[in-house]
Enzyme design. Structure first.
Site, PDB file in Angstrom:
ATOM      1  N   GLU A  62       0.808  -1.219   0.000  1.00 48.39           N
ATOM      2  CA  GLU A  62       0.000   0.000   0.000  1.00 48.39           C
ATOM      3  C   GLU A  62       0.844   1.272   0.000  1.00 48.39           C
ATOM      4  O   GLU A  62       0.442   2.284  -0.595  1.00 48.39           O
ATOM      5  CB  GLU A  62      -0.946   0.005   1.206  1.00 48.39           C
ATOM      6  CG  GLU A  62      -2.049  -1.020   1.141  1.00 48.39           C
ATOM      7  CD  GLU A  62      -1.691  -2.371   1.731  1.00 48.39           C
ATOM      8  OE1 GLU A  62      -2.580  -3.244   1.815  1.00 48.39           O
ATOM      9  OE2 GLU A  62      -0.494  -2.557   2.098  1.00 48.39           O
ATOM     10  N   HIS A 126      -8.683  -6.240  11.281  1.00 53.77           N
ATOM     11  CA  HIS A 126      -8.141  -4.961  10.800  1.00 53.77           C
ATOM     12  C   HIS A 126      -8.589  -3.775  11.649  1.00 53.77           C
ATOM     13  O   HIS A 126      -8.251  -2.621  11.321  1.00 53.77           O
ATOM     14  CB  HIS A 126      -8.480  -4.692   9.331  1.00 53.77           C
ATOM     15  CG  HIS A 126      -7.948  -5.705   8.362  1.00 53.77           C
ATOM     16  ND1 HIS A 126      -6.887  -6.536   8.650  1.00 53.77           N
ATOM     17  CD2 HIS A 126      -8.344  -6.014   7.091  1.00 53.77           C
ATOM     18  CE1 HIS A 126      -6.649  -7.311   7.596  1.00 53.77           C
ATOM     19  NE2 HIS A 126      -7.521  -7.028   6.647  1.00 53.77           N
ATOM     20  N   ASN A 474      26.649   3.755  -3.226  1.00 54.91           N
ATOM     21  CA  ASN A 474      27.752   4.337  -2.459  1.00 54.91           C
ATOM     22  C   ASN A 474      27.761   3.763  -1.044  1.00 54.91           C
ATOM     23  O   ASN A 474      28.209   4.402  -0.094  1.00 54.91           O
ATOM     24  CB  ASN A 474      27.704   5.869  -2.459  1.00 54.91           C
ATOM     25  CG  ASN A 474      26.318   6.427  -2.212  1.00 54.91           C
ATOM     26  OD1 ASN A 474      25.423   5.720  -1.731  1.00 54.91           O
ATOM     27  ND2 ASN A 474      26.114   7.691  -2.543  1.00 54.91           N
TER      28      ASN A 474
END
Length: 566
Positions: A62, A126, A474
């Site tokens: 998401e 949820h 890097n």
């Protein structure tokens, strides 16, 4: 078998609240919707897939879906992302907050439990388990310009309200669409979404024009512009102002590529004390300076080192403008810019041409076996760009490495210097490429940032996109090393075999290169120019502690260093 008329009528699909929302999004220019499926939004997704003018673009998670919607919204002027309740919407919240900070219109549609299920106040999955299903709705108020928890009786009216605010304010909106409300029957829109009108007072415009005329007189005008001109669709009015006379102009890094950087009147990028001297002097010593859509943030102003004389400045904002210390409102940006162009056109004065800075000798082409440096990388990358490219540079060495390079006309530059969430540009590049599949995306991202959102590499391939992706290796968080903790373990990352990553994530047709030397970089970019039909992935190996010159100047001004983007 004989089918009766009544049976045929029963078989016809029912037009729903979900369909109404989708039709309004299409009306606003959305043709793709990003997101991740979840059980509370699955039935709604069926309507997206079935819609004749919409296409579903699923993301790996998401957060990435939100970033993709942001990249899409910057180019198309409106976008949408669909997540599920709780776990999905909170994962996307970082992206939505970034869109809010940077004025990107994204509609966040959250599939929620049915109203009946919520009414039981049981511990549904949820949720937080306390029977309160508006925790996340309340959170959304802090990072969106408009919110609604749709109810059947008022759903269409509320959809129109939220979408109108998103279009007007150029910021995200939040729509909580419970599964039963999504399928509730309704009627299609009867007329287009009404537009906001009456944003400019004739009296305010007349008084502004009078004050601006007096301040400008016969002076040459200098313009400093920034991204809000783009977000508020006032680019044409700004361009008309710049052609009304010889008008030297610059942008902030935030608004890079807003204007044609190949123009002889383009000064460069203004970054306060970190600016090139000729740019700093032209802006800060201007006889009359117009700042259009400018927001000075720490990272684009040299940590607020700008020295702008307000008494000689005309500042053009979204709904109000100032001339010196006088404020004029309500006055929309386009109207104010148009008035300034008219002043210059009518005064019958031609300003002197812009004096270019002394030309610096062109650096010699590095030897093919020369070990790469930051300057070599960004110089060669800029030379490889062509009109139409969409360049996305992640916050860090990539953003600041490209910021002070002039881009060819027709190149769009996207960064995120205010919100500064690393990893943003990789999924945002998916969204930008989906928004304009005829334009090639060029993604510039550090190795640390790429590890956050690399899952979307496979989406490029699935969507038949052919970006050029440059990963700057890097060996860790180089920007953070430059600010604090040069050898600290918290600035280290796990070393990946980058050229193996695309294939591992499902990109079965691509070209991968690893460049230590200038010759290897040159070969990779030459190949990228020749292979327009596939992803070209380039790992560029740079020294661990080297940073671009502009970033070095900015970091050097931090004493003591404040909290910074990662």
């Amino acid at each position: 078998m004989i089918v009766t008329d009544a049976a045929s009528a029963l078989a016809e699909p029912v037009y729903t609240v979900g369909d109404y929302l989708l039709d309004r999004l299409v009306e606003l220019g959305v043709s793709e919707i990003f997101g991740v499926p979840g059980d509370y939004n699955l039935a709604f997704l069926d309507h997206i897939v079935a819609h004749p003018h919409l296409r579903w673009v699923g993301s790996a998670n998401e957060l990435n879906a939100g970033y993709a919607a942001d990249g899409y919204g910057r180019l198309r002027g409106m976008s949408a992302v669909v997540t599920t309740f709780g776990v999905g919407e909170l994962s996307a919240a970082n992206a939505i907050a970034g869109s809010y900070a940077e004025h990107v219109p994204v509609v966040h549609i959250v599939g929620g439990p049915s109203k009946d299920a919520q009414g039981t106040r049981r511990a549904l999955h949820h949720s937080l388990g306390d029977g309160d299903f508006e925790h996340f709705f309340r959170i959304s108020r802090e990072i969106t310009c408009a919110q609604t928890n749709l109810m059947p009786a008022t759903a269409c009216r509320e959809i129109d309200r939220v979408l109108s605010e998103v279009r007007e304010q150029k910021r995200p909106g939040y729509i909580l669409l419970s599964s039963d409300v999504a399928r509730f029957p309704t009627e299609p829109p009867e007329s287009p979404l009404p537009r906001y009108t009456g944003g400019t007072s004739p009296r305010a415009l007349a008084l502004f024009t009078q004050a601006a005329t007096e301040l400008i007189g016969e002076h040459q005008l200098t313009v400093l512009a920034d991204l809000l001109v783009h977000r508020l669709h006032a680019v044409k009015e700004l361009e008309a102002l710049l052609t009304a006379d010889v008008v030297p102009h610059a942008t902030l890094m935030w608004g890079k590529s807003l204007l044609d950087e190949s123009s002889p009147n383009f000064l460069g990028i203004y970054a306060g004390a970190a600016s090139a001297e000729h740019v700093r002097a032209a802006i800060e010593q201007a006889a009359v300076l117009v700042t259009a859509g400018v927001v000075f943030t720490d990272m684009v102003s040299g940590f607020f080192s700008q020295h702008i004389d307000a008494s000689r400045t005309i500042d053009i904002g979204q709904y109000q403008s100032t001339v010196g210390d006088q404020v004029f409102a309500p006055l929309e940006m386009g109207a104010a810019l148009g008035a300034l162009a008219t002043i210059l056109t009518r005064r019958n004065v031609t300003s002197p041409p812009v004096t270019p800075p002394p030309a610096e000798p062109a650096p010699p082409t590095p030897a093919r076996d020369a070990q790469l440096t930051q300057q070599m990388l960004w110089d060669r990358l800029c030379a490889a760009l062509t009109p139409g490219n969409i360049v996305l540079a992640d916050q860090g060495t990539s953003f600041y490495g490209m910021a002070d390079h002039r881009l060819p006309q027709g190149v769009t530059f996207i960064g995120q210097p205010l919100w500064g969430s690393i990893g943003y540009t990789l999924p945002a590049a998916v969204g930008a490429a989906v928004a304009h599949p005829d334009r090639r995306a060029v993604l510039l991202i550090g190795d640390g940032a790429a590890q956050l959102t690399v899952q979307e590499l496979g989406i490029f391939y699935r969507e038949r996109l052919s970006p050029v992706i440059v990963v700057v290796n890097n060996d860790g968080y180089t920007v953070e090393r430059a600010i604090h903790g040069e050898a600290a373990a918290y600035n280290d990352i796990v070393r990946w075999r980058w050229t193996d990553v695309p294939a591992a994530l499902g990109v079965t047709e691509h070209d991968a290169f690893r460049a230590h030397t200038y010759g290897e970089l040159d070969d990779a970019l030459t190949a990228a120019a020749q292979r327009q039909d596939r992803m070209v992935f380039v790992e560029v190996v740079l020294p661990r502690l080297e940073v671009p010159a502009l970033l070095g100047q900015l970091v050097g001004s931090l004493s003591p260093p404040p909290n910074s983007p990662r």
